[in-house]
Enzyme design. Structure first.
Site, PDB file in Angstrom:
ATOM      1  N   MET A 226      66.845  54.064  44.844  1.00  0.00           N
ATOM      2  CA  MET A 226      65.859  55.008  45.375  1.00  0.00           C
ATOM      3  C   MET A 226      65.483  54.606  46.798  1.00  0.00           C
ATOM      4  SD  MET A 226      63.951  57.631  45.016  1.00  0.00           S
ATOM      5  CE  MET A 226      63.008  58.163  46.437  1.00  0.00           C
TER       6      MET A 226
ATOM      7  N   ASN B 211      63.038  54.695  48.851  1.00  0.00           N
ATOM      8  CA  ASN B 211      61.663  54.483  49.352  1.00  0.00           C
ATOM      9  C   ASN B 211      61.706  53.899  50.756  1.00  0.00           C
ATOM     10  OD1 ASN B 211      60.808  54.907  46.549  1.00  0.00           O
ATOM     11  ND2 ASN B 211      61.713  52.901  46.263  1.00  0.00           N
TER      12      ASN B 211
ATOM     13  N   GLU C  76      71.477  54.959  50.560  1.00  0.00           N
ATOM     14  CA  GLU C  76      70.013  54.864  50.667  1.00  0.00           C
ATOM     15  C   GLU C  76      69.582  54.609  52.106  1.00  0.00           C
ATOM     16  OE1 GLU C  76      68.798  56.048  48.139  1.00  0.00           O
ATOM     17  OE2 GLU C  76      70.331  55.625  46.634  1.00  0.00           O
TER      18      GLU C  76
ATOM     19  N   GLU D 166      70.418  65.146  49.416  1.00  0.00           N
ATOM     20  CA  GLU D 166      71.347  64.329  48.629  1.00  0.00           C
ATOM     21  C   GLU D 166      72.798  64.554  49.034  1.00  0.00           C
ATOM     22  OE1 GLU D 166      70.492  61.850  47.235  1.00  0.00           O
ATOM     23  OE2 GLU D 166      68.402  62.139  46.667  1.00  0.00           O
TER      24      GLU D 166
HETATM   25  N1  BES Z   1      66.999  59.847  45.674  1.00  0.00           N
HETATM   26  C1  BES Z   1      67.988  59.346  44.806  1.00  0.00           C
HETATM   27  C2  BES Z   1      67.431  58.678  43.575  1.00  0.00           C
HETATM   28  C3  BES Z   1      66.899  59.635  42.525  1.00  0.00           C
HETATM   29  C4  BES Z   1      67.741  60.329  41.722  1.00  0.00           C
HETATM   30  C5  BES Z   1      65.536  59.804  42.338  1.00  0.00           C
HETATM   31  C6  BES Z   1      67.258  61.210  40.761  1.00  0.00           C
HETATM   32  C7  BES Z   1      65.041  60.684  41.393  1.00  0.00           C
HETATM   33  C8  BES Z   1      65.911  61.385  40.594  1.00  0.00           C
HETATM   34  C9  BES Z   1      68.880  58.341  45.526  1.00  0.00           C
HETATM   35  O1  BES Z   1      69.014  58.545  46.889  1.00  0.00           O
HETATM   36  C10 BES Z   1      70.253  58.507  44.953  1.00  0.00           C
HETATM   37  O2  BES Z   1      70.862  59.491  45.186  1.00  0.00           O
HETATM   38  N2  BES Z   1      70.710  57.528  44.182  1.00  0.00           N
HETATM   39  C11 BES Z   1      71.980  57.591  43.525  1.00  0.00           C
HETATM   40  C12 BES Z   1      72.961  56.638  44.133  1.00  0.00           C
HETATM   41  C13 BES Z   1      73.797  57.263  45.177  1.00  0.00           C
HETATM   42  C14 BES Z   1      74.786  56.260  45.726  1.00  0.00           C
HETATM   43  C15 BES Z   1      74.535  58.484  44.712  1.00  0.00           C
HETATM   44  C16 BES Z   1      71.792  57.222  42.090  1.00  0.00           C
HETATM   45  O3  BES Z   1      70.687  56.874  41.714  1.00  0.00           O
HETATM   46  O4  BES Z   1      72.759  57.280  41.341  1.00  0.00           O
HETATM   47 ZN    ZN Z   2      70.216  60.040  47.546  1.00  0.00          ZN
END
Ligand code: BES
Ligand code: ZN
Length: 993
Positions: free
Chosen positions: A378, A380, A413, A435
């Site tokens: 995440m 943050n 991130e 995203e």
């Molecule tokens: N913002 C997301 C994390 C997130 C996902 C928060 C769903 C709330 C609900 C973060 O930037 C993210 O996308 N994380 C991915 C990893 C990324 C490399 C694709 C994850 O958590 O899998």
């Molecule tokens: Zn993301």
């Protein structure tokens, strides 16, 4: 109880006063402590006189008391939603019945103190307490303050749930205050309306549970080297759980600054988005407490806040003035598991500073690996949280795949620190841009850190092809949603899907390509500069990209016109190139061409398609297809000549050709495949198989593209073939077709197996290149999974040696998953129990993950059933891993039906405990229905949907629709293909001499 309020109020109404004085902190702490000792129930009795300190009055705008809209005034009684007659329209919703905040008030600054208790109370529960002052500006006259809160218990302050001050430090009279649970608000109604142009402040005191629910302010735990359980308090706010930690205007456009302070005991560290500004000790009774205050944040959204109290260690580095720290459990840090993350963070930060041409906006970048974490990571702002497997890497224990995961998640991130954090989309309906963008540029950032790995190519397999599988369904949905359609937390959570991530990333990659990277980054820089600390809608980016073109590239339409076709309509086209006639045309690609597309599109499912293509022995060129059919495309060829379109699969579409051209391409694969770009070799296979599934071509023609594989040594084409053959496998691995398929697969993979066996000197040293290492894994896992005897012997031998001497694991790091899985599959209880023990003792999460996956490989139904039971016991399998464990069991041909029974029996438990917005939840439904291909299974699925409608499917709602559609397509496909596929496999076998 009321003493000390003045501190917060003074600061808040002062607006500009941000630092907390030493005395103030101590008093605040004492207040929190006193509050803690007192009963926390909201008592409505009178409270003593409030002694207020001097009120410094910050600058507030002129008193504009001009005309303003009507004061929204709800009834004072409880809101009942009584039935209304058929003819009368339902009454308009009251402000606190709506899910979106009214626009009347906007926060400016929060002063927030939190105190998580890391010791359980008498009932064994954990909780936190806190108080918060929020300074806000009034834009429209209103007598209502609506602020989000969820599962918080407010202390009574003079019989109300809050106190409010206006200009001049004058306290306002609250006529009523209550918590509206369904819409998650604290509602404060004032006796007299707030005036536009004025600043006000509101103070609350509250308590919440510090649960292990992985959302809001929550508890994670681990067992340290001495066998002691250690507790961590940490946060996961995105998308709508900041309100579970403190009352806040919890929408991304409600940006404000935050001064956070945390209280913790000795031996712990407090972390937040910003560096520490002040640290005070306070002795209460015999106990020492620390109160840490952080510098005020930049203007930011609530979903990007983070606060953590933990006993972790760290490694640090300075990179061009930015402090970088990697935090984890102390033994993990001592073993060097944070070193890789530390080494790549600096280069990736530098890469993004150059790419965006905007410096990193914060003084520090902390990244922390948490034992319990729902998502992967995440973003943050300034304090990025990770699952352990996404941040920690051990060169003696982890695989190259684990290493790639780390560098890519970090890049993803860090990309958000600008795109998403500095500039934030106004509402969740545009989540795909946030995203999708990070999902595209994570490859660029990771490639910069590991330039020899050729990572950029992998986006085709990981994203483009992954999302094609769902975007080819009639139940898909467009990237972009309307703001009014996305309201509930469940609707918001459901947006975190493959469409937002992978389609978003894929179409942005296409956009960057046809604009050229130079123009793309120029526009991006101007967007980020213009909207820093502010909010946007996705078309703002397109506008800035448009302005950056300045005649440098000729496009057939504006950026917005081109991109609208990709963002506003679901799906993607198949482009057909007819080299006999020289025509090109496009059609909405649907896995089941007879399925009903109920979603109309203003563009009638026609796209503006950039086609990069080449002809045999000729240069690449770019052609745009702007309509259904272009009869003058000048692509008429004959003889041995061929055309290859969508070079490097930069375009988000599939390609079909006339038979002659297909045959020449397949011939080219067989004679000299190196003439074709690596990604396009994968594409020829992948497009053939998918065109066959959608009935454009015969499956046997698709199978023909795999014949050359015995000469292929590149990972990407092999992986594309395996991904597609996996479909045939799951459709037939319970039928007789599997016998011939097995023989064919062994025939094709054996040369690859022999190749890697020799390159690795009988599997003792890894191959050189990153992709070669992946292909080496494929060689072994495919050979073993189709029963290659030498492979199985090797796997069993390696595992046996480890069982004999558990302290020495000599299994090659990259091959662990394969070896564990195959040894457990061909073994029994002893092999399983050994892995289970090693799973529980693993010192790094990557190792535990590999064992966790392998435990699902056993063929013993009773072991699988027991493992299913374990998966819902948090003392055995961490909550974060429950759904992925069940998915792994479901993918096992023996485990599939057991899992289906298990899920049906326990749906309400699974849903209630694990349903809250995790990605893996929709994957769970996808995995357990993956093999469904009979009418009987379809009926069961429909029944399951009906039976559980009252419970719901949460973030898996769409997955159910997709599963139904896929099952129907599978039924047809199996009927149509069983015999021909069986015959094809039989005929493709070269007789053993
Ligand atoms: N913002 C997301 C994390 C997130 C996902 C928060 C769903 C709330 C609900 C973060 O930037 C993210 O996308 N994380 C991915 C990893 C990324 C490399 C694709 C994850 O958590 O899998
Ligand atoms: Zn993301």
């Amino acid at each position: 109880m009321a003493k000390g309020f003045f501190i917060s109020r003074t600061l808040a109404v002062g607006g500009g006063v941000l630092a907390v004085g030493a005395v103030a902190t101590i008093i605040a702490l004492a207040v929190v402590y006193a509050q803690e000792k007192a009963s926390n129930a909201v008592t409505d009795g009178p409270s003593g006189p409030v002694t207020n300190g001097p009120v410094t009055d910050g600058p507030s705008g002129p008193v504009t008391d001009g005309p303003s809209g009507p004061v929204t005034d709800g009834p004072s009684g409880p809101v009942t939603d009584g039935p209304s007659g058929p003819t009368t329209a339902p009454p308009p919703l009251l402000p606190w019945q709506r899910l979106r905040l009214p626009l009347a008030l906007r926060p400016i600054h929060y002063q927030l103190s939190l105190w998580p208790r890391l010791e359980p109370d008498a009932q064994g529960d954990y909780h936190f307490s806190g108080n918060s002052s929020v300074l806000f500006h009034c834009h429209n006259r209103t007598d209502l303050i609506l602020i989000h809160c969820d599962r918080l218990q407010f202390n009574s302050l003079s019989g109300r749930l809050a106190r409010v001050w206006g200009p001049g430090g004058r306290e306002l009279h609250i006529s009523k205050s209550w918590v509206q649970n369904d819409t998650q608000y604290l509602v404060v109604r004032l006796a007299d309306p707030l005036k536009p142009g004025q600043n006000y402040s509101m103070y609350t005191e509250f308590r919440g549970r510090l649960d292990d629910d992985l959302r809001g302010f929550y508890r994670s735990q681990y067992v340290d080297e001495n066998g002691q359980t250690r507790i961590i308090a940490t946060t996961q706010m995105q998308p709508t759980d900041a309100r579970k930690a403190f009352p806040c205007f919890d929408e991304p456009a409600m940006k404000a600054t935050f001064t956070i302070s945390l209280t913790h005991g000795p031996g712990y560290t407090a972390l937040s988005n910003m560096p520490v500004s002040d640290n005070k000790t306070l002795t209460v009774g015999n106990v020492i407490w620390y109160n840490v205050t952080f510098q005020p944040t930049r203007k930011m959204s609530t979903y990007l806040l983070a606060f953590i109290v933990c006993d972790f260690g760290y490694v640090e580095q300075h990179s061009e003035g930015t402090l970088i720290r990697i935090w984890a459990r102390k033994p993990a840090i001592a073993q060097g598991q944070g070193d890789y993350a530390l080494n790549v963070t600096g280069p990736i930060l530098n890469f993004f500073e150059t790419y965006y041409n905007v410096s990193y906006p914060l003084p520090k970048s902390d990244q922390i690996a948490l034992p319990d974490f729902n998502a992967g990571a995440m973003e943050n702002w300034g304090l990025i949280t990770y699952r352990e497997t996404a941040l920690l890497y051990d060169r003696n224990l982890s695989s190259n795949g684990n290493k790639e995961r780390v560098v890519k998640v970090i890049a993803h991130e860090l990309a958000h620190q600008w795109f998403g954090n500095l500039v934030t989309l106004r509402w969740w309906n545009d989540l795909w841009l946030n995203e999708g963008f990070a999902s595209y540029v994570e490859y660029l950032g990771a490639d910069h850190a590991e330039p020899s790995w050729n990572l950029k190519m992998l986006i085709v397999l990981n994203d483009v092809y992954r999302v094609f599988a769902v975007d080819a369904l009639a139940s898909s949905h467009p990237l972009s949603s309307k703001e009014e359609e996305i309201n509930t937390p469940a609707q918001i959570n459901e947006l975190f899907d493959a469409i937002s991530y992978s389609k978003g990333g894929s179409v942005l990659r296409m956009l960057s390509d046809f604009l050229t990277e130079e123009i793309f980054v120029t526009g991006l820089n101007s967007y980020l500069t213009k909207f820093s600390y502010d909010n946007t809608v996705y078309t703002n980016l397109f506008d800035h990209l448009q302005q950056a073109i300045k005649g440098k590239v000729a496009l057939p339409a504006s950026v917005n016109d081109i991109m609208s076709r990709w963002t506003l309509q679901m799906g993607f086209p198949v482009v057909t190139i007819d080299t006999e006639k020289g025509h090109i045309s496009q059609k909405h690609f649907l896995l089941d061409p007879n399925s009903n597309v109920t979603r109309p599109s203003e563009f009638h499912y026609v796209w503006f398609v950039p086609i990069r293509w080449m002809r045999r022995n000729a240069q690449q060129q770019l052609t745009w297809l702007l309509k259904k059919e272009d009869a003058n495309a000048n692509m008429k060829y004959s003889g041995d000549d061929w055309v290859l379109a969508n070079i490097d699969v930069v375009g988000y579409y599939r390609v079909n050709y006339d038979e002659r051209n297909w045959n020449n391409l397949v011939k080219q694969l067989e004679t000299n495949h190196s003439v074709l770009p690596i990604i396009n070799r994968a594409q020829i296979i992948a497009d053939s198989f998918n065109l066959a599934r959608a009935q454009y071509r015969h499956t046997t023609a698709a199978l023909d593209t795999t014949k050359y594989l015995h000469n292929e040594r590149e990972y990407i084409p092999w992986q594309a073939a395996l991904d597609n053959l996996a479909y045939i496998r799951v459709m037939f691995d319970r039928s007789e077709v599997f016998g011939n398929m097995k023989k064919y697969m062994l025939q094709q993979v054996s040369p690859l197996y022999d190749h890697f066996k020799s390159v690795t000197v009988n599997w003792t040293k890894p191959s050189e290149g990153h992709m070669d290492q992946y292909n080496e894994i494929n060689a072994m896992s495919v050979a073993c999974s189709y029963g290659h005897q030498d492979c199985l012997n090797k796997a069993q031998e390696l595992y046996r040696d480890w069982m004999k001497n558990p302290s020495v694991n000599n299994i090659p790091l990259n091959l662990k998953t394969t070896v564990y899985c195959n040894a457990i599959a061909s073994g029994g209880e002893k092999q399983w129990d050994f892995a289970w023990k090693m799973f529980q003792n693993a010192t790094i999460a990557t190792e535990a993950d590999k064992l966790g996956v392998a435990l699902a490989c056993t063929k013993e139904p009773w072991l699988l059933n027991r493992y299913l039971m374990y998966s819902l016991d948090p003392s055995k399998v961490r909550k974060q891993d429950a759904t992925s464990t069940i998915s792994a069991i479901a993918r096992n041909v023996v485990g599939q039906s057991l899992t289906w029974d298990f899920i049906r029996a326990k749906w309400s438990t699974i849903f209630e405990q694990y349903g809250g917005g995790s990605f893996s939840f929709s994957r769970l439904i996808a995995s357990v229905t993956e093999r469904f291909s009979t009418e009987f299974e379809l009926k069961q699925l429909e029944q399951f949907k009906k039976d559980n409608e009252h419970i719901g499917f949460g973030s898996g709602t769409r997955a159910i629709e997709q599963a139904l559609e896929k099952t129907k397509a599978n039924i047809k496909w199996v009927k149509a293909n069983r015999d021909s596929v069986n015959d094809w496999f039989a005929s493709a076998l070269t007789p053993t001499p």
